[in-house]
Write a protein that holds these residues in place. Structure first.
Motif, PDB file in Angstrom:
ATOM      1  N   GLU A   1       0.831  -1.206   0.000  1.00  0.00           N
ATOM      2  CA  GLU A   1       0.000   0.000   0.000  1.00  0.00           C
ATOM      3  C   GLU A   1       0.866   1.256   0.000  1.00  0.00           C
ATOM      4  OE1 GLU A   1      -3.626   2.082   2.604  1.00  0.00           O
ATOM      5  OE2 GLU A   1      -2.522   0.356   3.393  1.00  0.00           O
ATOM      6  N   THR A   2       0.557   2.194  -0.906  1.00  0.00           N
ATOM      7  CA  THR A   2       1.233   3.482  -0.957  1.00  0.00           C
ATOM      8  C   THR A   2       0.428   4.490  -0.135  1.00  0.00           C
ATOM      9  OG1 THR A   2       2.059   3.000  -3.173  1.00  0.00           O
ATOM     10  CG2 THR A   2       2.137   5.289  -2.461  1.00  0.00           C
ATOM     11  N   LEU A   3       1.116   5.210   0.744  1.00  0.00           N
ATOM     12  CA  LEU A   3       0.448   6.118   1.673  1.00  0.00           C
ATOM     13  C   LEU A   3       0.686   7.579   1.323  1.00  0.00           C
ATOM     14  CD1 LEU A   3       1.537   4.425   5.048  1.00  0.00           C
ATOM     15  CD2 LEU A   3      -0.523   3.941   3.705  1.00  0.00           C
ATOM     16  N   GLY A   4      -0.351   8.399   1.528  1.00  0.00           N
ATOM     17  CA  GLY A   4      -0.200   9.839   1.536  1.00  0.00           C
ATOM     18  C   GLY A   4       0.148  10.302   2.932  1.00  0.00           C
ATOM     19  N   GLU A   5       0.255  11.608   3.112  1.00  0.00           N
ATOM     20  CA  GLU A   5       0.681  12.147   4.404  1.00  0.00           C
ATOM     21  C   GLU A   5      -0.279  11.793   5.537  1.00  0.00           C
ATOM     22  OE1 GLU A   5       3.239  13.357   1.699  1.00  0.00           O
ATOM     23  OE2 GLU A   5       1.114  13.887   1.493  1.00  0.00           O
ATOM     24  N   LEU A   6      -1.568  11.959   5.335  1.00  0.00           N
ATOM     25  CA  LEU A   6      -2.513  11.717   6.427  1.00  0.00           C
ATOM     26  C   LEU A   6      -2.600  10.239   6.782  1.00  0.00           C
ATOM     27  CD1 LEU A   6      -5.395  14.227   5.605  1.00  0.00           C
ATOM     28  CD2 LEU A   6      -3.427  14.508   7.135  1.00  0.00           C
ATOM     29  N   GLU A   7      -2.520   9.379   5.781  1.00  0.00           N
ATOM     30  CA  GLU A   7      -2.522   7.937   6.066  1.00  0.00           C
ATOM     31  C   GLU A   7      -1.250   7.548   6.826  1.00  0.00           C
ATOM     32  OE1 GLU A   7      -5.149   8.923   2.781  1.00  0.00           O
ATOM     33  OE2 GLU A   7      -2.996   9.260   3.026  1.00  0.00           O
ATOM     34  N   PHE A   8      -0.131   8.143   6.436  1.00  0.00           N
ATOM     35  CA  PHE A   8       1.121   7.887   7.140  1.00  0.00           C
ATOM     36  C   PHE A   8       1.046   8.392   8.573  1.00  0.00           C
ATOM     37  CE2 PHE A   8       5.529   9.424   8.137  1.00  0.00           C
ATOM     38  CZ  PHE A   8       6.100   8.184   8.304  1.00  0.00           C
ATOM     39  N   ILE A   9       0.486   9.571   8.775  1.00  0.00           N
ATOM     40  CA  ILE A   9       0.322  10.117  10.129  1.00  0.00           C
ATOM     41  C   ILE A   9      -0.539   9.201  10.980  1.00  0.00           C
ATOM     42  CG2 ILE A   9      -0.851  11.979  11.398  1.00  0.00           C
ATOM     43  CD1 ILE A   9       0.318  13.923   9.320  1.00  0.00           C
ATOM     44  N   ASP A  10      -1.560   8.611  10.377  1.00  0.00           N
ATOM     45  CA  ASP A  10      -2.408   7.678  11.124  1.00  0.00           C
ATOM     46  C   ASP A  10      -1.591   6.506  11.653  1.00  0.00           C
ATOM     47  OD1 ASP A  10      -5.040   6.647  11.996  1.00  0.00           O
ATOM     48  OD2 ASP A  10      -4.651   5.085  10.523  1.00  0.00           O
TER      49      ASP A  10
ATOM     50  N   ARG B   1       1.559  -6.539   4.586  1.00  0.00           N
ATOM     51  CA  ARG B   1       2.060  -5.977   5.846  1.00  0.00           C
ATOM     52  C   ARG B   1       3.168  -4.954   5.605  1.00  0.00           C
ATOM     53  NH1 ARG B   1       2.091 -11.320   9.852  1.00  0.00           N
ATOM     54  NH2 ARG B   1      -0.027 -11.978   9.314  1.00  0.00           N
ATOM     55  N   ILE B   2       3.274  -4.504   4.367  1.00  0.00           N
ATOM     56  CA  ILE B   2       4.262  -3.492   4.012  1.00  0.00           C
ATOM     57  C   ILE B   2       3.542  -2.267   3.456  1.00  0.00           C
ATOM     58  CG2 ILE B   2       6.230  -2.916   2.541  1.00  0.00           C
ATOM     59  CD1 ILE B   2       6.977  -5.860   2.510  1.00  0.00           C
ATOM     60  N   LYS B   3       3.849  -1.103   4.034  1.00  0.00           N
ATOM     61  CA  LYS B   3       3.275   0.170   3.584  1.00  0.00           C
ATOM     62  C   LYS B   3       4.430   1.091   3.164  1.00  0.00           C
ATOM     63  CE  LYS B   3      -0.364  -1.699   5.499  1.00  0.00           C
ATOM     64  NZ  LYS B   3      -1.416  -2.345   4.696  1.00  0.00           N
ATOM     65  N   TRP B   4       4.150   1.945   2.189  1.00  0.00           N
ATOM     66  CA  TRP B   4       5.192   2.827   1.661  1.00  0.00           C
ATOM     67  C   TRP B   4       4.722   4.269   1.664  1.00  0.00           C
ATOM     68  CZ3 TRP B   4       6.072   3.942  -4.126  1.00  0.00           C
ATOM     69  CH2 TRP B   4       7.234   4.685  -4.310  1.00  0.00           C
ATOM     70  N   TYR B   5       5.426   5.121   2.417  1.00  0.00           N
ATOM     71  CA  TYR B   5       5.163   6.560   2.359  1.00  0.00           C
ATOM     72  C   TYR B   5       6.026   7.132   1.246  1.00  0.00           C
ATOM     73  CZ  TYR B   5       5.199  11.505   3.652  1.00  0.00           C
ATOM     74  OH  TYR B   5       5.132  12.884   3.630  1.00  0.00           O
ATOM     75  N   ARG B   6       5.468   7.251   0.055  1.00  0.00           N
ATOM     76  CA  ARG B   6       6.216   7.648  -1.130  1.00  0.00           C
ATOM     77  C   ARG B   6       6.764   9.069  -1.027  1.00  0.00           C
ATOM     78  NH1 ARG B   6       4.836  10.065  -6.188  1.00  0.00           N
ATOM     79  NH2 ARG B   6       6.011   9.218  -7.979  1.00  0.00           N
ATOM     80  N   GLY B   7       6.012   9.977  -0.410  1.00  0.00           N
ATOM     81  CA  GLY B   7       6.442  11.372  -0.314  1.00  0.00           C
ATOM     82  C   GLY B   7       7.710  11.563   0.493  1.00  0.00           C
ATOM     83  N   GLY B   8       7.907  10.717   1.502  1.00  0.00           N
ATOM     84  CA  GLY B   8       9.132  10.728   2.286  1.00  0.00           C
ATOM     85  C   GLY B   8       9.497  12.088   2.863  1.00  0.00           C
ATOM     86  N   MET B   9      10.794  12.278   3.082  1.00  0.00           N
ATOM     87  CA  MET B   9      11.282  13.486   3.727  1.00  0.00           C
ATOM     88  C   MET B   9      10.988  14.742   2.909  1.00  0.00           C
ATOM     89  SD  MET B   9      12.460  12.533   6.648  1.00  0.00           S
ATOM     90  CE  MET B   9      13.285  14.041   7.159  1.00  0.00           C
ATOM     91  N   GLN B  10      10.992  14.618   1.598  1.00  0.00           N
ATOM     92  CA  GLN B  10      10.742  15.797   0.760  1.00  0.00           C
ATOM     93  C   GLN B  10       9.359  16.381   1.041  1.00  0.00           C
ATOM     94  OE1 GLN B  10      12.350  16.026  -3.058  1.00  0.00           O
ATOM     95  NE2 GLN B  10      11.828  18.177  -2.958  1.00  0.00           N
TER      96      GLN B  10
END
Length: 224
Positions: A88-97, A199-208
């Motif tokens: 699953e690829t995550l956006g900022e709010l999903e990653f924050i969750d 069971r693997i999630k990816w925050y694509r936006g990362g530090m940038q």
């Protein structure tokens, strides 16, 4: 008796005021919120609780380390939106969750896949450092260390021949941004080893993107 146009203006003004009240943040003391109903949240980083907010300076600009828009490709090529079935690829709010869940769950790991130097300079609160080359055999990864990471850190079971991932943890990985291949390399390595993609999630936006939104960073925790 008020003229029709005057009545219309009064009604329009009342409607606009009502919409403003309904959409205004519930935290008047914070000018720059995360969402309309979230000004901040806490996440554990090492032994400390860190409060994550956005930069309140409305004239702030992105950190110069992440202002560069062109890097040689390869290796700094634009990554796809999906890294494979089940991941699953995550956006900022999903990653924050997921970040918020780390204070309650011990089956969840937030992973900064960048180099130790990058991690120590600044990372997202709650992240531990598993550099991309630590698991990558072609880059010299130690098989014993890989096994230790999978079993001790990620909850896999090794019987001497095969890994059992039935109780493995949920992993959320990130690196420098959509042009960074470090977390995608970690993710592909893990799925090649048999780690369950769901069971693997990816925050694509990362530090940038984290920097672009002015969100809190901290120095990475080191063993030394």
């Amino acid at each position: 008796m008020k003229a029709p146009n005057a009545i219309h203006r009064i009604r329009s003004g009342l409607l606009a005021a009502t919409v403003l009240l309904l959409t205004a943040p519930a935290f008047a003391e914070t000018e720059v919120g995360i969402t309309t109903d979230m000004a901040e949240f806490e996440v554990r980083h090492g032994d400390e609780l860190v409060t994550v907010t956005r930069d309140q300076d409305t004239f702030a600009t992105i950190d110069l380390d992440y202002a560069q828009i062109a890097r040689p490709c390869p290796p700094f090529c634009i990554q796809p939106m999906s890294l494979g079935p089940g991941v699953e690829t995550l956006g900022e709010l999903e990653f924050i969750d997921y970040l918020q869940q780390t204070t309650e769950r011990d089956d969840l790991v937030i992973i900064d896949s960048r180099t130790p130097r990058e991690y120590q300079r600044g990372t997202i609160p709650g992240a531990v450092n598993i550099p991309w080359d630590r698991l990558h055999f072609a880059s010299g990864a130690d098989p014993d260390d890989v096994r230790n990471v999978l079993t001790e850190d990620f909850g896999a079971i090794f019987d001497g021949d095969f890994y059992n991932f039935s109780r493995s943890k949920t992993l959320v990985l990130f690196c420098n941004g959509p042009w960074c291949g470090q977390s995608p390399t970690n993710i592909r390595t893990l799925t090649n080893l048999g780690y369950p993609a769901e069971r693997i999630k990816w925050y694509r936006g990362g530090m940038q993107m984290w920097h672009a939104f002015g969100l809190t960073t901290v120095e990475g925790e080191t063993d030394g």
